[in-house]
Design an enzyme around this catalytic site. Structure first.
Site, PDB file in Angstrom:
ATOM      1  N   THR A   1      72.497 -27.945 144.156  1.00  0.00           N
ATOM      2  CA  THR A   1      73.053 -27.873 145.513  1.00  0.00           C
ATOM      3  C   THR A   1      73.564 -29.240 145.935  1.00  0.00           C
ATOM      4  O   THR A   1      73.610 -30.185 145.137  1.00  0.00           O
ATOM      5  CB  THR A   1      72.043 -27.215 146.494  1.00  0.00           C
ATOM      6  OG1 THR A   1      72.735 -26.978 147.726  1.00  0.00           O
ATOM      7  CG2 THR A   1      70.814 -28.060 146.740  1.00  0.00           C
TER       8      THR A   1
ATOM      9  N   GLY B   1      86.243 -25.658 154.036  1.00  0.00           N
ATOM     10  CA  GLY B   1      85.373 -26.577 153.291  1.00  0.00           C
ATOM     11  C   GLY B   1      84.964 -25.940 151.971  1.00  0.00           C
ATOM     12  O   GLY B   1      85.592 -24.976 151.501  1.00  0.00           O
TER      13      GLY B   1
ATOM     14  N   ALA C   1      82.417 -24.072 151.192  1.00  0.00           N
ATOM     15  CA  ALA C   1      81.988 -22.676 151.284  1.00  0.00           C
ATOM     16  C   ALA C   1      83.205 -21.748 151.364  1.00  0.00           C
ATOM     17  O   ALA C   1      83.252 -20.701 150.708  1.00  0.00           O
ATOM     18  CB  ALA C   1      81.089 -22.494 152.499  1.00  0.00           C
TER      19      ALA C   1
ATOM     20  N   ASN D   1      76.860 -24.274 140.813  1.00  0.00           N
ATOM     21  CA  ASN D   1      75.567 -24.184 141.504  1.00  0.00           C
ATOM     22  C   ASN D   1      74.475 -23.599 140.615  1.00  0.00           C
ATOM     23  O   ASN D   1      73.322 -23.515 141.025  1.00  0.00           O
ATOM     24  CB  ASN D   1      75.685 -23.378 142.803  1.00  0.00           C
ATOM     25  CG  ASN D   1      75.648 -21.894 142.555  1.00  0.00           C
ATOM     26  OD1 ASN D   1      76.173 -21.417 141.553  1.00  0.00           O
ATOM     27  ND2 ASN D   1      75.021 -21.163 143.443  1.00  0.00           N
TER      28      ASN D   1
ATOM     29  N   LYS E   1      77.036 -30.644 143.288  1.00  0.00           N
ATOM     30  CA  LYS E   1      77.752 -29.500 142.692  1.00  0.00           C
ATOM     31  C   LYS E   1      78.960 -29.910 141.849  1.00  0.00           C
ATOM     32  O   LYS E   1      79.358 -29.188 140.940  1.00  0.00           O
ATOM     33  CB  LYS E   1      78.204 -28.524 143.787  1.00  0.00           C
ATOM     34  CG  LYS E   1      77.055 -27.759 144.407  1.00  0.00           C
ATOM     35  CD  LYS E   1      77.553 -26.707 145.372  1.00  0.00           C
ATOM     36  CE  LYS E   1      76.398 -25.986 146.017  1.00  0.00           C
ATOM     37  NZ  LYS E   1      76.817 -24.917 146.909  1.00  0.00           N
TER      38      LYS E   1
ATOM     39  N   SER F   1      65.084 -21.285 148.072  1.00  0.00           N
ATOM     40  CA  SER F   1      65.280 -20.785 146.702  1.00  0.00           C
ATOM     41  C   SER F   1      63.971 -20.522 145.953  1.00  0.00           C
ATOM     42  O   SER F   1      63.861 -19.499 145.263  1.00  0.00           O
ATOM     43  CB  SER F   1      66.179 -21.731 145.916  1.00  0.00           C
ATOM     44  OG  SER F   1      67.473 -21.690 146.471  1.00  0.00           O
TER      45      SER F   1
ATOM     46  N   ILE G   1      78.521 -17.193 157.762  1.00  0.00           N
ATOM     47  CA  ILE G   1      77.622 -17.682 156.700  1.00  0.00           C
ATOM     48  C   ILE G   1      76.462 -18.509 157.249  1.00  0.00           C
ATOM     49  O   ILE G   1      75.527 -18.812 156.530  1.00  0.00           O
ATOM     50  CB  ILE G   1      78.361 -18.462 155.588  1.00  0.00           C
ATOM     51  CG1 ILE G   1      78.928 -19.777 156.094  1.00  0.00           C
ATOM     52  CG2 ILE G   1      79.446 -17.611 154.949  1.00  0.00           C
ATOM     53  CD1 ILE G   1      79.137 -20.779 154.969  1.00  0.00           C
TER      54      ILE G   1
ATOM     55  N   ASN H   1      92.169 -23.022 159.749  1.00  0.00           N
ATOM     56  CA  ASN H   1      91.307 -24.203 159.778  1.00  0.00           C
ATOM     57  C   ASN H   1      91.854 -25.213 160.777  1.00  0.00           C
ATOM     58  O   ASN H   1      93.040 -25.220 161.097  1.00  0.00           O
ATOM     59  CB  ASN H   1      91.231 -24.837 158.382  1.00  0.00           C
ATOM     60  CG  ASN H   1      90.106 -25.843 158.268  1.00  0.00           C
ATOM     61  OD1 ASN H   1      89.006 -25.597 158.757  1.00  0.00           O
ATOM     62  ND2 ASN H   1      90.370 -26.985 157.651  1.00  0.00           N
TER      63      ASN H   1
ATOM     64  N   THR I   1      92.098 -28.343 160.229  1.00  0.00           N
ATOM     65  CA  THR I   1      93.045 -29.148 159.449  1.00  0.00           C
ATOM     66  C   THR I   1      93.764 -28.200 158.490  1.00  0.00           C
ATOM     67  O   THR I   1      93.186 -27.791 157.470  1.00  0.00           O
ATOM     68  CB  THR I   1      92.269 -30.218 158.634  1.00  0.00           C
ATOM     69  OG1 THR I   1      91.272 -30.788 159.479  1.00  0.00           O
ATOM     70  CG2 THR I   1      93.172 -31.297 158.094  1.00  0.00           C
TER      71      THR I   1
HETATM   72  P1  ATR Z   1      80.951 -26.987 153.379  1.00  0.00           P
HETATM   73  O1  ATR Z   1      81.132 -27.621 152.045  1.00  0.00           O
HETATM   74  O2  ATR Z   1      79.516 -26.687 153.719  1.00  0.00           O
HETATM   75  O3  ATR Z   1      81.816 -25.792 153.585  1.00  0.00           O
HETATM   76  P2  ATR Z   1      82.579 -29.035 154.597  1.00  0.00           P
HETATM   77  O4  ATR Z   1      83.290 -29.228 153.328  1.00  0.00           O
HETATM   78  O5  ATR Z   1      82.112 -30.198 155.355  1.00  0.00           O
HETATM   79  O6  ATR Z   1      81.325 -28.092 154.456  1.00  0.00           O
HETATM   80  O7  ATR Z   1      83.575 -28.149 155.501  1.00  0.00           O
HETATM   81  C1  ATR Z   1      83.361 -27.941 156.789  1.00  0.00           C
HETATM   82  C2  ATR Z   1      84.455 -27.022 157.372  1.00  0.00           C
HETATM   83  O8  ATR Z   1      84.066 -26.801 158.703  1.00  0.00           O
HETATM   84  C3  ATR Z   1      85.845 -27.629 157.415  1.00  0.00           C
HETATM   85  O9  ATR Z   1      86.785 -26.581 157.317  1.00  0.00           O
HETATM   86  C4  ATR Z   1      85.896 -28.230 158.826  1.00  0.00           C
HETATM   87  O10 ATR Z   1      87.176 -28.350 159.375  1.00  0.00           O
HETATM   88  P3  ATR Z   1      88.153 -29.567 158.938  1.00  0.00           P
HETATM   89  O11 ATR Z   1      88.652 -29.202 157.586  1.00  0.00           O
HETATM   90  O12 ATR Z   1      89.223 -29.596 159.953  1.00  0.00           O
HETATM   91  O13 ATR Z   1      87.297 -30.793 158.948  1.00  0.00           O
HETATM   92  C5  ATR Z   1      85.128 -27.180 159.571  1.00  0.00           C
HETATM   93  N1  ATR Z   1      84.527 -27.668 160.810  1.00  0.00           N
HETATM   94  C6  ATR Z   1      83.425 -28.427 160.935  1.00  0.00           C
HETATM   95  N2  ATR Z   1      83.154 -28.657 162.241  1.00  0.00           N
HETATM   96  C7  ATR Z   1      84.117 -28.022 162.942  1.00  0.00           C
HETATM   97  C8  ATR Z   1      84.383 -27.881 164.350  1.00  0.00           C
HETATM   98  N3  ATR Z   1      83.587 -28.416 165.267  1.00  0.00           N
HETATM   99  N4  ATR Z   1      85.463 -27.148 164.714  1.00  0.00           N
HETATM  100  C9  ATR Z   1      86.261 -26.597 163.788  1.00  0.00           C
HETATM  101  N5  ATR Z   1      86.064 -26.685 162.454  1.00  0.00           N
HETATM  102  C10 ATR Z   1      85.003 -27.398 162.042  1.00  0.00           C
END
Ligand code: ATR
Length: 283
Positions: free
Chosen positions: A64, A134, A136, A89, A68, A17, A224, A156, A158
């Site tokens: 950041t 997540g 983002a 942000n 946030k 930044s 991203i 996703n 989950t």
């Molecule tokens: P950010 O805030 O940077 O977006 P985060 O909130 O930790 O990070 O979110 C990470 C995302 O990446 C989530 O959607 C996570 O899936 P889950 O919701 O099931 O946890 C996804 N993610 C991270 N590692 C993963 C992997 N190895 N395979 C599939 N999805 C993954």
């Protein structure tokens, strides 16, 4: 008059930044500084924020991870987008009042539509798939919804988390929730596929969230992750004939939008995209 901006977060010593904002200041012929103000989670957040509040010269700051959400109680007001997202942000100090914004979400859409300007006329007809749910993903989902995209599915690992994001949609927007497997098997439906997780980031550059098998001709595939610039996911997409969109451009456009909020001025990104690519490749 010299402007004063900061970035708070942890860890942020390697943040890009300052590099970006110093260039913006110079392009806009403004005197000013953009400094890293790292706040160790072991220290009192409140104390640090009070120090910043007492600094009347501070025109604005970026926020950041991991602050946030934590910054919100210290703000005087929030713009609509930041309120919907529950994440800030960018903060503007307007005559002593702190106003919170979220430029990540609109910044992403601006980055995408600057690269592919025809999208601005086709928002309603494009079928978008977001991979991940997540923070983002949440920002990008709301940014697209806000810009007028109306078909935005989320896949996703989950699915419950994807469902929570879809609750933020506006009236006209349709969202299906998919497992990653279902997404992989239905990619032909999509015009834009956006990878929003950290999967594929250095040092795990051999990972991809799903395999891109059958994809639409002319599909735009966006990731991203910007380290590496060209992730394995983007390489697979390119090999299949897709148009690709790099993650580092989001960084530039979220910063540009913050700069516009702070100064009321805009600047041309011009070759900063390529310059930033070189900086990142040198790391
Ligand atoms: P950010 O805030 O940077 O977006 P985060 O909130 O930790 O990070 O979110 C990470 C995302 O990446 C989530 O959607 C996570 O899936 P889950 O919701 O099931 O946890 C996804 N993610 C991270 N590692 C993963 C992997 N190895 N395979 C599939 N999805 C993954």
């Amino acid at each position: 008059m010299s402007l004063q901006f900061q970035l708070i977060g942890y860890p942020i010593q390697h943040s890009l930044s300052p590099w970006i904002h110093e260039r913006f200041l110079s392009k806009a012929n403004l005197q000013g500084t953009y400094e890293i103000n790292e706040i160790d989670p072991q220290h009192s957040f409140e104390e640090k924020i009070m120090e910043m509040k007492n600094n009347k010269e501070l025109n604005g700051f970026n926020v950041t991870v991991p602050y946030k959400q934590k910054i919100i109680p210290y703000l005087d007001s929030l713009d609509k987008n930041a309120k919907t997202l529950g994440a800030v942000n960018t903060v503007l100090n307007k005559d002593g009042k702190w106003i919170g914004y979220n430029t990540d979400s609109i910044g992403y859409v601006r980055a995408l539509e600057t690269k592919y300007p025809e999208l601005t006329k086709e928002r309603k007809s494009k079928h978008v798939l977001i991979l991940g749910a997540g923070g983002a993903a949440r920002g990008i989902y709301c940014g697209l919804d806000f810009a007028g995209y109306v078909n935005i599915d989320i896949a996703n690992r989950t699915t419950e988390k994807a469902r929570e994001i879809a609750e933020l949609r506006s009236e006209l927007t349709n969202t299906d929730i998919l497992t990653l497997k279902e997404a992989e098997n239905n990619l032909l439906k999509y015009d834009i596929i956006i990878q929003t997780t950290s999967v594929g980031m250095k040092p795990n550059t051999e990972n991809t969230i799903i395999h891109l098998k059958s994809i639409k001709k002319d599909v735009i595939v966006s990731d991203i992750v910007y380290q590496p610039i060209k992730t394995k996911f983007l390489k697979e997409a390119e090999n299949l004939g897709a148009r690709i969109h790099y993650g580092h451009t989001m960084l530039l456009y979220q910063a540009l939008y913050a700069f516009e909020i702070w100064t009321g001025l805009s600047v041309d990104i011009n070759n900063m995209d390529e310059e930033l690519q070189q900086v990142l490749e040198g790391r």
